[in-house]
Structures are given as C-alpha cells and as structure tokens.
Write a protein that holds these residues in place. Structure first.
Motif, short mmCIF file in Angstrom:
data_model
loop_
_atom_site.label_atom_id
_atom_site.label_comp_id
_atom_site.label_asym_id
_atom_site.label_seq_id
_atom_site.Cartn_x
_atom_site.Cartn_y
_atom_site.Cartn_z
N ARG A 159 2.36 1.94 -3.61
CA ARG A 159 1.66 1.84 -4.33
C ARG A 159 1.49 4.19 -4.27
NH1 ARG A 159 -1.06 -2.04 -3.32
NH2 ARG A 159 -1.74 -3.72 -4.44
N VAL A 160 1.10 4.59 -3.32
CA VAL A 160 1.52 5.33 -2.86
C VAL A 160 2.39 6.62 -3.49
CG1 VAL A 160 1.06 7.30 -1.18
CG2 VAL A 160 -0.14 5.13 -1.54
N TYR A 175 -7.11 10.57 -0.30
CA TYR A 175 -6.25 10.47 -0.63
C TYR A 175 -7.18 9.03 -1.57
CZ TYR A 175 -1.82 8.53 -2.84
OH TYR A 175 -0.84 7.84 -3.98
N ARG A 217 3.78 -9.30 -11.99
CA ARG A 217 2.96 -7.55 -11.93
C ARG A 217 1.89 -8.66 -10.54
NH1 ARG A 217 -1.12 -4.99 -15.00
NH2 ARG A 217 -1.98 -6.57 -14.70
N GLN A 218 1.78 -9.52 -10.57
CA GLN A 218 0.64 -10.36 -9.88
C GLN A 218 1.73 -10.72 -8.82
OE1 GLN A 218 -3.01 -9.71 -10.23
NE2 GLN A 218 -2.15 -9.37 -12.32
N ARG A 261 -2.56 -1.11 -15.51
CA ARG A 261 -3.49 -0.60 -16.97
C ARG A 261 -3.09 0.76 -16.08
NH1 ARG A 261 -6.77 -4.85 -18.42
NH2 ARG A 261 -6.14 -6.71 -17.71
N PRO A 321 1.32 2.67 -9.84
CA PRO A 321 0.19 0.84 -9.49
C PRO A 321 2.03 0.51 -9.32
CG PRO A 321 -0.64 2.87 -11.14
CD PRO A 321 0.67 4.19 -10.29
N LEU A 322 1.86 -0.68 -9.13
CA LEU A 322 3.06 -1.94 -9.11
C LEU A 322 2.69 -2.64 -10.70
CD1 LEU A 322 1.75 -3.65 -6.13
CD2 LEU A 322 3.11 -1.82 -5.66
N ALA A 343 2.27 -7.68 -6.70
CA ALA A 343 1.39 -7.35 -5.28
C ALA A 343 0.51 -8.12 -4.07
CB ALA A 343 0.03 -7.68 -6.54
N LYS A 400 -10.98 -2.25 -16.83
CA LYS A 400 -9.93 -3.28 -16.76
C LYS A 400 -8.67 -2.41 -15.94
CE LYS A 400 -11.62 -6.78 -19.55
NZ LYS A 400 -12.67 -6.22 -19.68
N ASP A 409 -6.86 -3.44 -12.24
CA ASP A 409 -6.04 -4.55 -11.72
C ASP A 409 -6.17 -3.76 -9.91
OD1 ASP A 409 -3.97 -7.02 -12.59
OD2 ASP A 409 -3.44 -5.90 -10.86
N VAL A 410 -6.07 -5.39 -9.41
CA VAL A 410 -4.82 -4.44 -8.01
C VAL A 410 -3.46 -3.95 -7.81
CG1 VAL A 410 -6.07 -6.85 -7.11
CG2 VAL A 410 -4.15 -7.34 -7.49
N ALA A 411 -2.77 -4.09 -8.72
CA ALA A 411 -1.54 -3.33 -8.79
C ALA A 411 -1.67 -1.75 -9.18
CB ALA A 411 -0.71 -4.08 -9.88
N ASP A 412 -2.75 -1.41 -9.70
CA ASP A 412 -3.28 -0.16 -9.94
C ASP A 412 -4.04 0.79 -8.76
OD1 ASP A 412 -2.91 0.10 -12.98
OD2 ASP A 412 -4.85 -1.52 -12.45
N ILE A 413 -4.56 -0.45 -7.40
CA ILE A 413 -5.55 0.65 -6.94
C ILE A 413 -4.86 0.76 -5.08
CG2 ILE A 413 -7.69 0.51 -5.58
CD1 ILE A 413 -8.40 -1.94 -7.47
N PRO A 414 -4.95 2.43 -5.47
CA PRO A 414 -4.11 2.83 -3.62
C PRO A 414 -4.87 2.14 -2.61
CG PRO A 414 -5.37 4.79 -4.82
CD PRO A 414 -5.55 3.88 -5.63
N PHE A 415 -4.75 0.88 -2.14
CA PHE A 415 -5.54 0.68 -0.97
C PHE A 415 -4.83 0.74 0.63
CE2 PHE A 415 -5.53 -2.86 -4.27
CZ PHE A 415 -6.48 -3.35 -3.83
N GLY A 416 -5.58 0.64 1.65
CA GLY A 416 -5.53 1.20 2.77
C GLY A 416 -5.06 3.10 3.03
N HIS A 452 1.53 -1.56 0.33
CA HIS A 452 0.19 -0.23 0.71
C HIS A 452 1.24 0.95 0.03
CE1 HIS A 452 -2.86 -2.33 2.08
NE2 HIS A 452 -2.89 -2.88 0.91
#
Lengths: 158, 450
Positions: free
Chosen positions: A80-81, B249, A118-119, A94, A85-86, A122, B235, B237-244, A77
C-alpha cells in the motif's frame, strides 16, 4: 496491480530480512543483488523509511536495515505504501478510483468481479509477513514449476 | 468453545456494556445457557455513563448508532418511536441526541424484557451486589461478592467499564456528582481538569445547579470538542488504508484524504466517521512506537474531531466560552495548595507563564484513560495484584488478547476470564461507545457460544 516499484521494494525488504538483526546493507549491494536500478531503489527505500518499515544510517558505514522484526511487517502494508490502495484495476478502488473511459461501470461485470479480487488480494497480503515471504521461497518455486509443468532447471534457463 | 462445556457465564458489571453483552449471549437458543449479571448499583444498565438524570446530558452519538444489538441497528430507534419520544416523521437518519437517562431506561426495559422472557428458563440471573474478586478454579471461576457469598461458573467476563474515582495523582480533585461533590458557593470559581466531553458534562451540571462562577478548564492543549453535523460517512475499504506504518505517515495520508474530500465539498466529519469501521484494525497494526506517539501527541486532536458534541450542546459551550463562563486553558497544573478552597498554579503551555488562581473546587474530568493498576475497582485491582491480569503496554486498560481473554502477569492467556468494553482499550483502542461495544459483544458471544 503490483508495479515494478512494489516488486522491487519487496525484494529489497526480503534482502534486508535475510540479514542478521540490526545489520545494515548498502543500497548498491541490495540493487546489484536483486537486479534493481540503484536510483530507483534509492527512491523506494526513502519511501519505506518515511513509512517506518526501514531505518537508514548515513556515511561510510551507513546503509539500510529493517525498522522492526520481519515477522511484524505485513506484505500488504508495504505494498500500500509503495503502490497505493490495493486494486487489481483502477476502477476497483475507492480512494484512487479512476473511471474507465470505455465502459459503463454500472453494468460492467468485470469491475464487479475485480472488487471481489481486491478483497482477496487484501486478505492474502495482509496475512503474510515479510518473514513468511522470505521463508517460503522454495515452496513458491515448486508451485511455479507445477503450474508450468516444467522442471525447475528448464524454467530458469528459459 | 461450544455450549455444553461452557454454558455458564458470569458478567461482572451490569452497566451498559454488561447489559449489552448479556443481551447478545441470550440470543443463543441453547436451553442450558446460564448468564449471571452482577451489578453493585441499584439499577442495571446505567453504570457511570447513563446514571445522570440531567436532561441536558444527552448522548454524544445520534440515536441511530445506539441500538444495543449489533445486527439490529434500528432497535433503539423503534423503541423511541414506540414510546413517542421521536415523532413519526423523524427518520433514523435525522440526528437525534437522546438524554442519557432515556438511554438508561431503554437498557433497563431491554433487560426487563429479557428477564420476563427467561423467567421459566432460568437462563438469566441478576445479582445486585458488589463483586470483590474473581478466582480461577479447576472447573471454571468463582466470583466472591461483598455479602460474603460467591458465585461459580465456567467463565467470567469483566464489564466493569470506567473507573468511578479520580486517578491517583489527581490530588484534591473529585468527580462530579459523587458524595464529595457537596454544595458550592454559586459565585465561586471552580477548576476543571480536562477540556473534553466530561468537562462539558460538568459545565452542564453546574449550569443546572445555578452555578455562576467562572469555570477554568485546563488540559495540555486546551482543545474543546467539535460539534456534530448531519452527514454521510465516506466509504473506505481495507484496500485503501495504509496499515502498519509509522504514525507520521498515517497522519499525512489521513490529512491528504480529508483535503481531497474537502475539495469535493465533503465535510471532514464524514471522512473521520468513514474511518471508524477500521479504527481497531489501524490501531492493532501499528507498531508499539506509533501507538505510544499517538497517545502522547495525536490523541487529543483526534478526540476533539472524533468524539463530538450534539450541536445544541456545542452552541451552549461556545456561548459560555464567549461570555467567559468557561475559560479553557492550555497548560498544566503545577501546584495545588489546600486551605480555604485551593490555590492553584497553572503553567501556560505556550508562554510558560505561571498563573495563580483561587478556586473552591477541583473537578476531575480528565476522561477515561488512566493507569489500570491504580484502579479503584476491587475486582480488577485484585486480578492485577495476584498477577492474574496485567496492564497493557500503554497502560490504557487490561492486557487482553484479540479474543478478549485477559493476559496474566506472566504472559499466559486466560481461557476463563475475559473482558469487554473500556477495559480492553489497549487492544481495541476505540471501545468506549455503544457502537463499538455492541460489535465486540456480538463477536464475543459468537466466540463463546457459537
């Protein structure tokens, strides 16, 4: 790809995670203790504050501390900030997708594999908490030494 | 947990989520499986959501999203086609908002088929009776029924859905279509608490009854739902989304994402819908402060963009607002005096001005989020009262683990009593609609039966 920004940010957070809960740290101390340029660190901590990972207090007694317990903050987390994106390579994202000038992505096997990477990135980073990262330092060194086949002292000297 | 040790399961509540869960459980080939589905209403598969007979009460999700099975998204569509309810030329991609009564029929027939299939096996048992309480026993659970008997099994899953009665503190408000909803003077003005999808349902019911009076709809922000539009979710992906992160923000990131997509000619709906697969993960990773802020400040905005109306229904609502049939008000009801009808004081959100209105009836359409400890459902109530369950920290539903196990007052996790559907909102957030519930049921079936 983990940039210097991401790496510095994680180091700063580990630094804060090592302090007793609630104790503030000066930016200067974090910077010198982790070999991070102070101006850069100011910007990084500002972003981490906006995202809610650290809190700051102004003034002479001021500084930074974690906004929540280290075991509630996931490493992925934070990355990403700071780094967006990872993605191991810009064409394997994407939302921050950048086409490679020099290849046809429909037939590019490298990109295909990097989507899998990438997966994996993550999965690893989203499972590890800041507390875990803080506490596995010795294990990491053992692993690193194992890979290099060098005694720890020699590696450090090199 | 494998079949053998846990082969008998009681599903308390035979509305949509109970039927969907039973259907997923019965996909297990195990011959010793025993599924008991208990419903107090005369019909299975209806619950509150799908018991309406009004044809204008259509699904808020297009047919392609409404299959009962997580791994067979075309199931409902094929059923519609087999009964000639959609034409052969229509494709599942064509937006089609079926009447909810048609959906109830789909679930009923699905259950009928299961009943026929399992007749000789004894794996499915249906009980039409009200459940009063669930108690853990040394070997499993016992569910006490209103007729004085009880049923035992290895475990029980609560699928009791939404509350039937208005929340405490709603005073004189009643629910549309209940016994208290008696005949009204067609010219009388009515007050509706809420401006969301339930308010729209109430409006459609009033229209159907020939009601002509003004409908004053009050909510904190007075926001009306947006319409659906055909599109393709982007589309992500989990890699894109700022979680937490903190809420602000995340909202900033999401707004930017919508803006960037709009620049590329993509509709905001496709961005909102593109986020859907990740909504539970986003919610679960938020710090509790972000969750609280979301519920307080952002949810109303999120809801009108996320939970949308079929375009035809939206057109009717827009017309009704234009002609003054519906008057949405941003504000709050600060006083109710009962007499011949009700005298209502509404304070405007924007001007703070007070307005006094005479209304003949107050309908509770505040929607589904309410404090679970005030529930009118006796099973849930008795679990909370005995400390076997507790509200989640935000009091949106019951506190459950990520594996749907209910959490007792002392924080211990129950291996015997679980929950699905809207009751689990505190942990799963968006778990009111079939597309989410079917995924939860599929996962739970796998967890329980392998």
């Amino acid at each position: 790809m983990l940039t210097k920004k991401g790496k510095y940010g994680l180091k700063a957070l580990v630094h804060l995670a090592q302090l007793p809960a609630g104790q503030l740290a000066f930016v200067g101390d974090i910077a010198s203790g982790n070999n991070i340029p102070k101006k850069f660190l100011d910007a990084i901590l500002g972003e981490l504050r906006n995202a809610g990972f650290v809190q700051s207090r102004k003034g002479k007694e001021g500084g930074y501390r974690l906004a929540r317990p280290a075991d509630e903050i996931k490493v992925g987390h934070v990355v990403r900030v700071l780094d967006g994106p990872l993605a191991p390579i810009p064409c394997a994202s994407r939302t921050q997708y950048q086409r490679c000038e020099d290849c046809n992505e429909a037939t590019c096997q490298v990109r295909h594999l990097m989507l899998e990477v990438r997966q994996a990135i993550a999965e690893v980073l989203d499972q590890r908490t800041l507390a875990e990262m803080r506490d596995i330092v010795l294990d990491d060194l053992t692993v690193a030494r194992g890979i290099d086949g060098l005694p720890l002292t020699q590696k450090v000297l090199a | 947990m494998s079949v053998g040790r846990t082969n008998s399961i009681i599903v308390v509540g035979g509305g949509a989520s109970g039927v969907v869960l039973a259907a997923h459980l019965l996909k297990s080939p195990h011959p010793d499986l025993r599924v008991t589905l208990i419903e107090k209403r005369p019909h299975f598969g209806q619950g509150i959501a799908y018991s309406t007979l009004l044809s204008a009460h259509v699904l808020n999700v297009s047919a392609a999203g409404m299959s009962a099975y997580a791994d067979d998204p075309g199931n409902f569509w094929r059923w519609l086609q087999a009964r000639g309810l959609v034409s052969q030329e229509q494709t599942p991609q064509t937006p089609f908002y079926a009447p909810r009564s048609v959906y109830a029929r789909y679930l009923k027939e699905l259950l009928d088929e299961l009943e026929v299939r399992e007749k000789g096996t004894g794996r499915l048992r249906l009980i039409r009776e009200e459940s009063l309480s669930i108690s853990p026993t040394s070997s499993g659970v016992e569910v006490t029924l209103a007729n004085g008997t009880s049923v035992v099994a290895h475990l029980a899953v609560l699928a009791t859905g939404h509350d039937e009665q208005p929340g405490a503190g709603q005073g004189h408000a009643i629910r549309m279509g209940t016994e208290a909803d008696t005949a009204l003077d067609p010219e009388a003005r009515v007050l509706v608490l809420g401006t969301g999808l339930s308010m729209v349902d109430a409006f459609l019911s009033l229209e159907q009854r020939g009601h002509k009076g003004e409908i004053v709809a009050v909510s904190r922000r007075g926001l009306l739902p947006s319409p659906h539009r055909k599109g393709n979710p982007i589309k992500l992906d989990v890699a894109d989304i700022p979680f937490g992160t903190q809420l602000s923000y995340f909202v900033g990131w999401f707004r930017d994402l919508i803006r960037e997509n709009q620049k590329a000619g993509i509709d905001w709906r496709d961005v909102v819908d593109g986020l859907r697969p990740f909504n539970q993960k986003i919610w679960q990773n938020w710090p509790s402060s972000a969750k609280r802020r979301f519920v307080e400040h952002t949810k109303a905005w999120w809801d009108i963009h996320r939970h949308r109306l079929a375009p035809e229904v939206h057109a009717r609502v827009t017309e009704a607002v234009r002609t003054g049939r519906i008057r949405p008000v941003a504000g709050r009801v600060v006083g109710i005096e009962a007499g011949d009808g009700f005298s209502i004081d509404i304070q405007s959100r924007h001007t703070q001005a007070l307005e006094t209105l005479q209304v003949a009836r107050i309908y509770d359409c505040t929607g589904i989020a309410r404090d679970i400890s005030t529930t009118s459902n006796s099973v849930v109530r008795s679990l909370v009262d005995r400390g076997l369950a507790r509200p989640d920290p935000l009091r949106l539903g019951l506190d459950v683990s990520a594996k749907c196990e209910i959490i007792a007052g002392d924080g211990s996790v129950s291996a015997k009593i679980l929950a699905v559907g809207p009751l689990t909102r505190g942990t799963f957030f968006e778990i009111d609609a079939i597309p989410d519930i079917r995924v939860q049921c599929a996962r739970l079936s796998k967890q329980l039966l392998g």
